[in-house]
Design a protein around this motif. Sequence first.
Motif, mmCIF file in Angstrom:
data_model
loop_
_atom_site.group_PDB
_atom_site.id
_atom_site.type_symbol
_atom_site.label_atom_id
_atom_site.label_comp_id
_atom_site.label_asym_id
_atom_site.label_seq_id
_atom_site.Cartn_x
_atom_site.Cartn_y
_atom_site.Cartn_z
ATOM 1 N N HIS A 202 0.841 -1.186 0.000
ATOM 2 C CA HIS A 202 0.000 0.000 0.000
ATOM 3 C C HIS A 202 0.887 1.251 0.000
ATOM 4 O O HIS A 202 2.070 1.191 0.345
ATOM 5 C CB HIS A 202 -0.911 0.020 1.231
ATOM 6 C CG HIS A 202 -2.072 -0.913 1.128
ATOM 7 N ND1 HIS A 202 -1.936 -2.275 1.240
ATOM 8 C CD2 HIS A 202 -3.386 -0.684 0.911
ATOM 9 C CE1 HIS A 202 -3.129 -2.855 1.112
ATOM 10 N NE2 HIS A 202 -4.019 -1.904 0.904
ATOM 11 N N ALA A 203 0.286 2.356 -0.380
ATOM 12 C CA ALA A 203 1.001 3.630 -0.359
ATOM 13 C C ALA A 203 0.874 4.258 1.016
ATOM 14 O O ALA A 203 0.206 3.737 1.919
ATOM 15 C CB ALA A 203 0.437 4.563 -1.436
ATOM 16 N N SER A 204 1.498 5.399 1.174
ATOM 17 C CA SER A 204 1.428 6.142 2.430
ATOM 18 C C SER A 204 -0.009 6.557 2.709
ATOM 19 O O SER A 204 -0.875 6.582 1.829
ATOM 20 C CB SER A 204 2.302 7.395 2.335
ATOM 21 O OG SER A 204 1.775 8.285 1.355
ATOM 22 N N LEU A 205 -0.269 6.916 3.959
ATOM 23 C CA LEU A 205 -1.601 7.391 4.329
ATOM 24 C C LEU A 205 -1.909 8.708 3.622
ATOM 25 O O LEU A 205 -3.074 9.013 3.331
ATOM 26 C CB LEU A 205 -1.684 7.534 5.846
ATOM 27 C CG LEU A 205 -3.064 7.657 6.492
ATOM 28 C CD1 LEU A 205 -4.080 6.718 5.896
ATOM 29 C CD2 LEU A 205 -2.950 7.436 7.993
ATOM 30 N N GLU A 206 -0.883 9.499 3.326
ATOM 31 C CA GLU A 206 -1.093 10.741 2.578
ATOM 32 C C GLU A 206 -1.680 10.452 1.200
ATOM 33 O O GLU A 206 -2.595 11.151 0.740
ATOM 34 C CB GLU A 206 0.232 11.504 2.433
ATOM 35 C CG GLU A 206 0.712 12.186 3.692
ATOM 36 C CD GLU A 206 1.443 11.272 4.671
ATOM 37 O OE1 GLU A 206 1.898 11.782 5.708
ATOM 38 O OE2 GLU A 206 1.576 10.051 4.390
ATOM 39 N N ALA A 207 -1.144 9.437 0.521
ATOM 40 C CA ALA A 207 -1.678 9.068 -0.790
ATOM 41 C C ALA A 207 -3.087 8.497 -0.670
ATOM 42 O O ALA A 207 -3.940 8.725 -1.534
ATOM 43 C CB ALA A 207 -0.754 8.056 -1.467
ATOM 44 N N GLN A 208 -3.338 7.764 0.402
ATOM 45 C CA GLN A 208 -4.669 7.192 0.599
ATOM 46 C C GLN A 208 -5.729 8.272 0.796
ATOM 47 O O GLN A 208 -6.840 8.163 0.272
ATOM 48 C CB GLN A 208 -4.656 6.242 1.797
ATOM 49 C CG GLN A 208 -3.808 4.991 1.581
ATOM 50 C CD GLN A 208 -3.834 4.062 2.787
ATOM 51 O OE1 GLN A 208 -4.843 3.947 3.482
ATOM 52 N NE2 GLN A 208 -2.717 3.399 3.042
#
Length: 405
Positions: A202-208
Amino acid sequence: MTIDSQALGFGVGERANYAADPWATRGRLYLEPSSPTRSDFQRDRDRIVHTTAFRRLKHKTQVFIAADGDHYRTRLTHTVEVAQIARALARALKLDEDLAEGVALVHDFGHTPFGHTGEDALHAVLEPYGGFDHNAQSLRIVTKLERRYAEFDGLNLTWESLEGLVKHNGPLLDAEGEGTRGEVPLPILEYNDRHDLELSSHASLEAQVAAIADDIAYNTHDIDDGLRSGYLTFEMLEDVPFLAGLMREVHGKYPGLETSRFTHEMMRRQITRMVEDVIGVSQGHLRDVRPESAAEVRAAGLTFAHFSDEMAVTDRQIKQLLFTRIYRNPDIMRIRAGAAQIVTDLYQAFMADPLEMRSHYWYDHIQRMPEAAKARHVGDYIAGMTDTFAISAHNRLFDQTPDLR
């Protein structure tokens, strides 16, 4: 969904352990000295805003083409709305706001003229050469096609920004290396061979939060634009219980309110409820998993930022309403057919005579390229066009151009 108000972050610069650290990024493909005045994620965001690709979004279709009126969303205004929502979510969850905003600002760079219609048409003609995917095209733009810097092609964004661009909707590969949503587009695989973006995590929480902000923005503004156009009515919105409840709430508080104010009061409530729902869900996952770094967020094997089950039902109902009443409306479908013809005609014309691509920097070399490389460059050229430029190019090359009104 219950929100923990004590856990909310409202101070600028307040950042949790699980947020991406702008002072400890994984760096850039090409080494550059750091800035004494801006973090690396701030520099990424600023580079994105100053690109030609960002400016072109002003004249690219979101749903309604420019001829329909000046007040409808374009790709640019949609992008700005997504960035605002992403930044609000990032601040509430104590994330790096600049990274979240940067991913939001770049997420639609690869879109063709005429929205998804143009993408579908370009994918059809490029299918023998790997097809076309707007997310992969966004990556090509920021790593290859933007020609601004003396020492490298593209923008030389940080690993975290590129990861967010590519994986904001989730991992592209599973643990066995198979595509999670079909085959991974070739431009992504080719870049990943040079600069590993860890496509199975998964990507960072910022990307999410940038990804879910995209859903919130277009779920709301497509209703607003649909009401403005007349393709939607308030009676149609009654089919979605969530929207019906919002309308009752506004009617109850402001009886007899004029239509434009009524619409805005409803839309702002829709955004607020959806944002608060995502914050509550994200906080719940953060309490359960307790990640201590951005790396632990990526390794958790789940999406932290998403709608609750109840709001996910509403999300599907809104999308179905928009699909049946707007996206598949006969008038829109007629315009889509004309737009698809313009893209297809341009592709065939440029493949037959690449010298017609007079403003493309490769046009004087393209005739010597293998067929697949030539097709990809023609695809790059068309994908970069605005609606107005595509129509103008078609007018120049063909006797008749479809009327997109």
